[in-house]
Each structure stands twice: as structure tokens, then as C-alpha cells.
Design an enzyme around this catalytic site. Structure first.
Site, PDB file in Angstrom:
ATOM      1  N   ASP A 124       9.290 -46.507  19.011  1.00 28.11           N
ATOM      2  CA  ASP A 124       8.305 -47.494  19.448  1.00 28.11           C
ATOM      3  C   ASP A 124       8.915 -48.514  20.403  1.00 28.11           C
ATOM      4  OD1 ASP A 124       9.928 -48.728  17.551  1.00 28.11           O
ATOM      5  OD2 ASP A 124       8.364 -48.906  16.049  1.00 28.11           O
ATOM      6  N   ASN A 179       5.558 -53.513   4.429  1.00 26.38           N
ATOM      7  CA  ASN A 179       4.187 -53.064   4.166  1.00 26.38           C
ATOM      8  C   ASN A 179       4.066 -51.538   4.224  1.00 26.38           C
ATOM      9  OD1 ASN A 179       4.335 -52.460   6.871  1.00 26.38           O
ATOM     10  ND2 ASN A 179       2.830 -53.969   7.548  1.00 26.38           N
ATOM     11  N   HIS A 220       5.124 -49.569   6.665  1.00 26.97           N
ATOM     12  CA  HIS A 220       4.964 -48.942   7.986  1.00 26.97           C
ATOM     13  C   HIS A 220       6.179 -48.088   8.347  1.00 26.97           C
ATOM     14  CE1 HIS A 220       6.734 -52.607  10.441  1.00 26.97           C
ATOM     15  NE2 HIS A 220       7.676 -51.811  10.032  1.00 26.97           N
TER      16      HIS A 220
HETATM   17  P1  PGA Z   1      14.239 -53.507   9.454  1.00 28.85           P
HETATM   18  O1  PGA Z   1      12.839 -52.956   9.939  1.00 28.85           O
HETATM   19  O2  PGA Z   1      15.209 -52.381   9.535  1.00 28.85           O
HETATM   20  O3  PGA Z   1      14.570 -54.604  10.425  1.00 28.85           O
HETATM   21  O4  PGA Z   1      14.043 -54.007   8.064  1.00 28.85           O
HETATM   22  C1  PGA Z   1      12.421 -51.703   9.492  1.00 28.85           C
HETATM   23  C2  PGA Z   1      11.027 -51.426   9.995  1.00 28.85           C
HETATM   24  O5  PGA Z   1      10.243 -52.365  10.168  1.00 28.85           O
HETATM   25  O6  PGA Z   1      10.730 -50.246  10.224  1.00 28.85           O
END
Ligand code: PGA
Length: 272
Positions: free
Chosen positions: A67, A136, A138
Site C-alpha cells: 500500500d 483493528n 486490517h
Molecule cells: P505496525 O503496523 O507494524 O506499525 O504495528 C502494522 C499494520 O498496521 O499493518
């Protein structure tokens, strides 16, 4: 789904690197799906170290990132292009052959998303997709409510994601509200998936993803349908799993079975 629970973040990063390196050694022109965020940084550090020591060569590989924020120029310090240059691409002695990231300032949004899917297809699909997981649930920027068959598309970020990502910006107002993300359907087409999660704040999402119903309310739960997923979790991220003892037993059984088979093979050779 294999659940590999390890003692800490360092071990998680080493095991993830083992999987990537093993693939690169077997298939030097592999197509890797990459993730940003804090979680894969240890993996990238470990890959850079091994590459510099000559254990792995990434120069024939192609990469596709999950993304990118919409609206940030590529050179912005918080763009995912910038992140990848800083943590991986720019630190390797020899960069991957081609590194794709969804465009942050496309002329035509829908066309850019279609073209991203097309590029993945042209390269024969993704061999190994690295994922983090949001609080959450995702994966990529597929927020709760994303269809399980979704493809690369523009999305709006949920307030909790904006709040979580605000730590990288000087204020929450600066966090982009929109992004382009590979869809859940796109991710599920990868031949192998490795999801990394570290820390207590991921434990609820991990539990839902592994043991909850398959639902768009927890996008990572879609991984239950994929035949080749490894989740590498540290103790904290794994702490809410109801079947944790069973997952540990399965992993121990894997190595025990391998040892038993090896011993049986040796005995057969000796006997013949
Ligand atoms: P993070 O994010 O590794 O910074 O915890 C993971 C994500 O949001 O996919």
C-alpha cells in the site's frame, strides 16, 4: 495456518528472515510482497545484514508493496516509498531488480489500481507476501468492512488507523486520510503469506484473525482460507489465543516428526 509463537521481537524477525532467505535461495527471481510499519523493520534489518554477509542476493527479485498513502510525494519522509528506501532498498548492496509501490500521486486512480494488479500478474504473481496486522485487524490498508474478494483500490483510513499512524507525523491532522492498497483478494492470491505481529496491542486482532469467524469486520480473518500462512507472533501478541498450547504442541510435533522420520530413514539405510 501455522502459528509460530516466539519469545520476543528479535526472534520473530530472525525467523521471518529465515523464511525469506530460504525462498530467495531456492528461487532467486522470486516475487516478494512487502509491508511497511514498525513490525517488519527487524526483518528488513536482518535481511540487510545477511545480504551484506553474502548469505542472500536480492538483485534478481521483484517486490510489490502492499500500500501507499495518497497525496504524499514519494520523497516525503512518511511516504512508504521513502520508508522502503530507508529500511531496505537503499541499504542493500544490490537492490531488487524492480521495486513496485502503488503510486501516491496517480493521474488516474482507477487506472493506477488496475495497472498495479496487471503488473503483479505479468510477474507471475507473488511468491511470498509479508504482512503486519492493524489493531483493528486490517491487512494492508484493508480496514474492517473491506470485502474479502477486494482488489487493489483506493480506500479511506479508519480513525483508529489514523490515530495509530499519527506517531510518525508531527500531528494527527497531517496523517493522510486516503491510500491505495492491494485488496484482500489480491493478498490471498500470494502463494505463501507470512504475518508478523508483536506486542499486546495486537493480541485482540490476532485472536480474532486466528480463532474468530471469517468476516470483513476482521480482514485478517480471511487468511484462515489460505492454504499456506505462517503467523509469527511474540509472546504478547499471542497471549489471547485460546488454543495457544495446542499451536505450540503442533510446532513441537513438527520438529519431533522430522527427527523421527530422519532416524527411521537412517535405520532403513543401515539395514539395507
Ligand atoms: P505496525 O503496523 O507494524 O506499525 O504495528 C502494522 C499494520 O498496521 O499493518
Amino acid at each position: 495456518m501455522r502459528i509460530v509463537c516466539v519469545e520476543d521481537y528479535r526472534r520473530l524477525s530472525v525467523i521471518a528472515a529465515d523464511i525469506v532467505v530460504e525462498l530467495m535461495q531456492a528461487k532467486p527471481d522470486a516475487v516478494l510482497g512487502l509491508a511497511t510499519g514498525s513490525t517488519p523493520i527487524g526483518l528488513y534489518r536482518e535481511l540487510v545484514r545477511r545480504e551484506r554477509e553474502g548469505q542472500v542476493d536480492c538483485s534478481h527479485a521483484t517486490t510489490f508493496n502492499l500500500d501507499e498513502y495518497l497525496g504524499l510525494p514519494e520523497e516525503h519522509p512518511q511516504s512508504y516509498r521513502h520508508f522502503m528506501e530507508e529500511h531496505l532498498f537503499g541499504r542493500l548492496r544490490r537492490r531488487p531488480r524492480k521495486t513496485y509501490i502503488p503510486p501516491s500521486l496517480p493521474d488516474d486512480l482507477d487506472e493506477a489500481c488496475r495497472a498495479y494488479e496487471e503488473r503483479i500478474r505479468e510477474h507471475g504473481g507473488i511468491d511470498l507476501q509479508i504482512l503486519g496486522i492493524g489493531r483493528n485487524g486490517h491487512i494492508g490498508f484493508n480496514e474492517p468492512g473491506s470485502s474479502l474478494g477486494s482488489r487493489t483500490r483506493p480506500v479511506a483510513l479508519r480513525p483508529e488507523t489514523i490515530a495509530d499512524n499519527a506517531r510518525f507525523f508531527s500531528s494527527p491532522e497531517e496523517v493522510p486520510r486516503y491510500a491505495i492498497t492491494m485488496g484482500i483478494g489480491t493478498i490471498l492470491e500470494a502463494r505463501q503469506i507470512v504475518l508478523l505481529a508483536s506486542g499486546l496491542n495486537k493480541s485482540e486482532a490476532v485472536q480474532q484473525a486466528v480463532e474468530g469467524p471469517i468476516t470483513c469486520q476482521c480482514p485478517a480473518s480471511a487468511l484462515q482460507m489460505h492454504p499456506n500462512v505462517v503467523m509469527i507472533l511474540d509472546e504478547e501478541a499471542a497471549s489471547r489465543l485460546e488454543n495457544l498450547d495446542y499451536y505450540r504442541e503442533l510446532e513441537e510435533a513438527r520438529s519431533r516428526m522430522a527427527a523421527i522420520l530422519e532416524e527411521a530413514r537412517r535405520r532403513t539405510v543401515r539395514a539395507s
